[in-house]
Design a protein around this motif. Sequence first.
Motif, PDB file in Angstrom:
ATOM      1  N   LEU A  36       0.826  -1.208   0.000  1.00 45.06           N
ATOM      2  CA  LEU A  36       0.000   0.000   0.000  1.00 45.06           C
ATOM      3  C   LEU A  36       0.860   1.257   0.000  1.00 45.06           C
ATOM      4  O   LEU A  36       0.487   2.278  -0.601  1.00 45.06           O
ATOM      5  CB  LEU A  36      -0.926   0.003   1.229  1.00 45.06           C
ATOM      6  CG  LEU A  36      -2.216  -0.802   1.039  1.00 45.06           C
ATOM      7  CD1 LEU A  36      -2.862  -1.122   2.379  1.00 45.06           C
ATOM      8  CD2 LEU A  36      -3.183  -0.028   0.151  1.00 45.06           C
ATOM      9  N   ALA A  37       2.026   1.166   0.646  1.00 44.60           N
ATOM     10  CA  ALA A  37       2.907   2.329   0.729  1.00 44.60           C
ATOM     11  C   ALA A  37       3.405   2.757  -0.654  1.00 44.60           C
ATOM     12  O   ALA A  37       3.809   3.898  -0.849  1.00 44.60           O
ATOM     13  CB  ALA A  37       4.090   2.015   1.642  1.00 44.60           C
ATOM     14  N   GLN A  38       3.358   1.855  -1.626  1.00 43.69           N
ATOM     15  CA  GLN A  38       3.779   2.210  -2.994  1.00 43.69           C
ATOM     16  C   GLN A  38       2.818   3.189  -3.639  1.00 43.69           C
ATOM     17  O   GLN A  38       3.153   3.822  -4.642  1.00 43.69           O
ATOM     18  CB  GLN A  38       3.805   0.958  -3.887  1.00 43.69           C
ATOM     19  CG  GLN A  38       4.671  -0.172  -3.387  1.00 43.69           C
ATOM     20  CD  GLN A  38       4.543  -1.376  -4.323  1.00 43.69           C
ATOM     21  OE1 GLN A  38       5.451  -1.653  -5.097  1.00 43.69           O
ATOM     22  NE2 GLN A  38       3.430  -2.069  -4.265  1.00 43.69           N
ATOM     23  N   GLY A  39       1.596   3.263  -3.121  1.00 41.98           N
ATOM     24  CA  GLY A  39       0.584   4.125  -3.724  1.00 41.98           C
ATOM     25  C   GLY A  39      -0.327   3.333  -4.640  1.00 41.98           C
ATOM     26  O   GLY A  39       0.086   2.326  -5.228  1.00 41.98           O
ATOM     27  N   MET A  40      -1.539   3.808  -4.767  1.00 41.69           N
ATOM     28  CA  MET A  40      -2.538   3.076  -5.552  1.00 41.69           C
ATOM     29  C   MET A  40      -2.168   2.990  -7.028  1.00 41.69           C
ATOM     30  O   MET A  40      -2.454   1.985  -7.684  1.00 41.69           O
ATOM     31  CB  MET A  40      -3.925   3.737  -5.400  1.00 41.69           C
ATOM     32  CG  MET A  40      -4.560   3.579  -4.030  1.00 41.69           C
ATOM     33  SD  MET A  40      -4.621   1.858  -3.435  1.00 41.69           S
ATOM     34  CE  MET A  40      -5.874   1.161  -4.521  1.00 41.69           C
ATOM     35  N   LEU A  60      -0.102   0.020  -7.563  1.00 37.99           N
ATOM     36  CA  LEU A  60      -0.875  -1.215  -7.402  1.00 37.99           C
ATOM     37  C   LEU A  60      -1.778  -1.448  -8.612  1.00 37.99           C
ATOM     38  O   LEU A  60      -1.913  -2.576  -9.092  1.00 37.99           O
ATOM     39  CB  LEU A  60      -1.715  -1.150  -6.120  1.00 37.99           C
ATOM     40  CG  LEU A  60      -0.925  -1.091  -4.810  1.00 37.99           C
ATOM     41  CD1 LEU A  60      -1.862  -1.114  -3.611  1.00 37.99           C
ATOM     42  CD2 LEU A  60       0.066  -2.253  -4.713  1.00 37.99           C
ATOM     43  N   TYR A  61      -2.399  -0.366  -9.111  1.00 38.36           N
ATOM     44  CA  TYR A  61      -3.244  -0.503 -10.306  1.00 38.36           C
ATOM     45  C   TYR A  61      -2.395  -0.979 -11.487  1.00 38.36           C
ATOM     46  O   TYR A  61      -2.771  -1.908 -12.199  1.00 38.36           O
ATOM     47  CB  TYR A  61      -3.878   0.843 -10.678  1.00 38.36           C
ATOM     48  CG  TYR A  61      -4.933   1.364  -9.724  1.00 38.36           C
ATOM     49  CD1 TYR A  61      -5.752   0.498  -9.005  1.00 38.36           C
ATOM     50  CD2 TYR A  61      -5.132   2.736  -9.563  1.00 38.36           C
ATOM     51  CE1 TYR A  61      -6.726   0.984  -8.139  1.00 38.36           C
ATOM     52  CE2 TYR A  61      -6.107   3.236  -8.713  1.00 38.36           C
ATOM     53  CZ  TYR A  61      -6.899   2.361  -7.995  1.00 38.36           C
ATOM     54  OH  TYR A  61      -7.850   2.848  -7.160  1.00 38.36           O
ATOM     55  N   ALA A  62      -1.234  -0.316 -11.691  1.00 36.45           N
ATOM     56  CA  ALA A  62      -0.390  -0.644 -12.836  1.00 36.45           C
ATOM     57  C   ALA A  62       0.090  -2.089 -12.748  1.00 36.45           C
ATOM     58  O   ALA A  62       0.072  -2.817 -13.744  1.00 36.45           O
ATOM     59  CB  ALA A  62       0.799   0.317 -12.896  1.00 36.45           C
ATOM     60  N   HIS A  63       0.504  -2.519 -11.553  1.00 36.67           N
ATOM     61  CA  HIS A  63       0.974  -3.900 -11.401  1.00 36.67           C
ATOM     62  C   HIS A  63      -0.146  -4.905 -11.646  1.00 36.67           C
ATOM     63  O   HIS A  63       0.113  -6.023 -12.100  1.00 36.67           O
ATOM     64  CB  HIS A  63       1.558  -4.103  -9.986  1.00 36.67           C
ATOM     65  CG  HIS A  63       2.923  -3.499  -9.839  1.00 36.67           C
ATOM     66  ND1 HIS A  63       3.556  -3.393  -8.616  1.00 36.67           N
ATOM     67  CD2 HIS A  63       3.772  -2.975 -10.751  1.00 36.67           C
ATOM     68  CE1 HIS A  63       4.749  -2.828  -8.794  1.00 36.67           C
ATOM     69  NE2 HIS A  63       4.901  -2.563 -10.083  1.00 36.67           N
ATOM     70  N   SER A  64      -1.374  -4.509 -11.341  1.00 37.33           N
ATOM     71  CA  SER A  64      -2.496  -5.432 -11.532  1.00 37.33           C
ATOM     72  C   SER A  64      -2.923  -5.475 -12.991  1.00 37.33           C
ATOM     73  O   SER A  64      -3.350  -6.517 -13.488  1.00 37.33           O
ATOM     74  CB  SER A  64      -3.680  -5.005 -10.657  1.00 37.33           C
ATOM     75  OG  SER A  64      -3.268  -4.956  -9.304  1.00 37.33           O
TER      76      SER A  64
END
Length: 150
Positions: free
Chosen positions: A102-106, A109-113
């Motif tokens: 979560l600390a990476q920022g949303m 997380l969106y891009a990785h998903s």
Amino acid sequence: MEHKTTRRMLAMAAILGLGGLVALQAQARTGTAEEIAERLRPVGELCLQGMDCGGAPAPAPVASAGARSGSDVYNSICMACHTTGAAGAPMKGDVAAWADRLAQGMDTLYAHSIDGFIGNSGVMPARGGNPNLSDDEVKAAVDYLVDASR
Ligand code: HEC
């Protein structure tokens, strides 16, 4: 006396007639769902949600209209790994496992998903392995997953 009665009867008949007309009109305007669909048919085939429309496969999901909710998407595919921990996936609800992610920022997380991601614990497949998911559907699933893991 005789006169009065006749007039009253005429008035009554007029009122009844009017009422009947209104009722008829109302009936013409409403009608059953099938009748309405029939009337709309010349404009285009009407297929409402929940109707069996000939079994043709639904068109590819459009981001706005038919988009699935985050929980629907999550439960259709993401849960295979994120509910079980399969393939090294961080589990839904595991606050410790998600804190650093979560600390990476949303946006990350969106891009990785959406694009997929290979990290230290395993392989996150692009769109969870379902290329038919729209970006918005994947993002909604990410929101659903991380909201349950903070
Ligand atoms: C085949 C198993 C699998 C499926 C299915 C899967 N994931 Fe993952 N996911 C993983 C693994 C493994 C990781 C951890 C990768 C790592 O950090 O090494 C991961 C990581 C993530 C992360 C964190 C990324 C980061 O930068 O830390 C998010 C967010 C995520 N998945 C969302 C989803 C969503 C949303 C879906 C469904 C659309 C989904 N995953 C489906 C295996 C899966």
